[in-house]
Design an enzyme around this catalytic site. Structure first.
Site, PDB file in Angstrom:
ATOM      1  N   VAL A   1      17.466 -17.618 -33.775  1.00  0.00           N
ATOM      2  CA  VAL A   1      17.315 -16.473 -32.877  1.00  0.00           C
ATOM      3  C   VAL A   1      18.192 -16.867 -31.688  1.00  0.00           C
ATOM      4  O   VAL A   1      17.768 -17.612 -30.821  1.00  0.00           O
ATOM      5  CB  VAL A   1      15.843 -16.246 -32.471  1.00  0.00           C
ATOM      6  CG1 VAL A   1      15.732 -15.134 -31.451  1.00  0.00           C
ATOM      7  CG2 VAL A   1      14.993 -15.945 -33.700  1.00  0.00           C
ATOM      8  N   PRO A   2      19.438 -16.399 -31.681  1.00  0.00           N
ATOM      9  CA  PRO A   2      20.461 -16.967 -30.789  1.00  0.00           C
ATOM     10  C   PRO A   2      20.337 -16.534 -29.330  1.00  0.00           C
ATOM     11  O   PRO A   2      21.163 -15.808 -28.794  1.00  0.00           O
ATOM     12  CB  PRO A   2      21.768 -16.472 -31.416  1.00  0.00           C
ATOM     13  CG  PRO A   2      21.392 -15.181 -32.065  1.00  0.00           C
ATOM     14  CD  PRO A   2      19.991 -15.378 -32.561  1.00  0.00           C
ATOM     15  N   CYS A   3      19.308 -17.041 -28.671  1.00  0.00           N
ATOM     16  CA  CYS A   3      19.058 -16.679 -27.282  1.00  0.00           C
ATOM     17  C   CYS A   3      20.176 -17.146 -26.354  1.00  0.00           C
ATOM     18  O   CYS A   3      20.331 -16.610 -25.256  1.00  0.00           O
ATOM     19  CB  CYS A   3      17.703 -17.199 -26.819  1.00  0.00           C
ATOM     20  SG  CYS A   3      17.472 -18.960 -27.058  1.00  0.00           S
ATOM     21  N   HIS A   4      20.995 -18.100 -26.805  1.00  0.00           N
ATOM     22  CA  HIS A   4      22.131 -18.535 -25.993  1.00  0.00           C
ATOM     23  C   HIS A   4      23.161 -17.417 -25.838  1.00  0.00           C
ATOM     24  O   HIS A   4      24.000 -17.471 -24.950  1.00  0.00           O
ATOM     25  CB  HIS A   4      22.777 -19.786 -26.590  1.00  0.00           C
ATOM     26  CG  HIS A   4      23.347 -19.576 -27.955  1.00  0.00           C
ATOM     27  ND1 HIS A   4      22.559 -19.596 -29.085  1.00  0.00           N
ATOM     28  CD2 HIS A   4      24.609 -19.316 -28.363  1.00  0.00           C
ATOM     29  CE1 HIS A   4      23.315 -19.371 -30.137  1.00  0.00           C
ATOM     30  NE2 HIS A   4      24.575 -19.186 -29.729  1.00  0.00           N
TER      31      HIS A   4
END
Length: 163
Positions: A127-130
């Site tokens: 879950v690419p919160c970056h």
């Protein structure tokens, strides 16, 4: 625990379970990038495009392509899970703002709650919160540090350029 060596990230460890994905990158190969770093500055870095994708890079991409977080295994509110699902729709190598994310889930006024949900993401990289950044073009916060956030974004841009 899989070990990989990736440009910008150095030697990393991915720890995975149904309840979380954790990334350990003790030796990020970038100068410090504070939260205030602008994306335009970050994207001026050399992506090392003269070097083809390594087998480690290909393996990480394959892992990310098939990873499906099990949100049912995590104790979190429906709102947080909605934010995490929306984050998954941000493509590799691209970014979205907290504001856009709030609009995507139908809660345009809930910026603080969206930011909190992004920060509570237990599935780092899957879950690419970056990929979620401030509306003013700055990196913003990242639980594992803004320099690691910058390294992840640069690595993804490299991968896109070489695919």
């Amino acid at each position: 625990m899989p070990l990989f060596t990736l440009p910008f990230l150095g030697r990393i460890v991915l720890e995975t379970s149904p309840k979380s994905w954790h990334l350990v990158a003790p030796h990020v190969e970038l100068p410090p990038c504070p939260q205030e770093t602008r994306l335009s500055t970050l994207y001026s870095f050399d992506l090392h495009l003269e070097v083809p994708l390594s087998s480690d890079e290909r393996e990480v991409l394959a892992l990310l392509a098939v990873a499906r977080p099990e949100f049912t295994e995590v104790a979190a509110s429906p709102f947080r899970k909605a934010v995490w699902r929306a984050i998954r729709s941000v493509p590799l190598g691209e970014t979205a703002t907290y504001q856009a994310l709030a609009r995507t889930i139908g809660s345009p006024g809930a910026l603080q709650a969206v930011g909190t949900a992004v920060g509570a993401n237990p599935f780092v990289w899957v879950v690419p919160c970056h990929r979620i950044v401030r509306a003013d073009g700055r990196l913003g916060n990242f639980d594992l540090g803004s320099t690691l956030k910058a390294a992840l974004l640069l690595w993804e841009r490299r991968v896109l350029a070489l695919r």
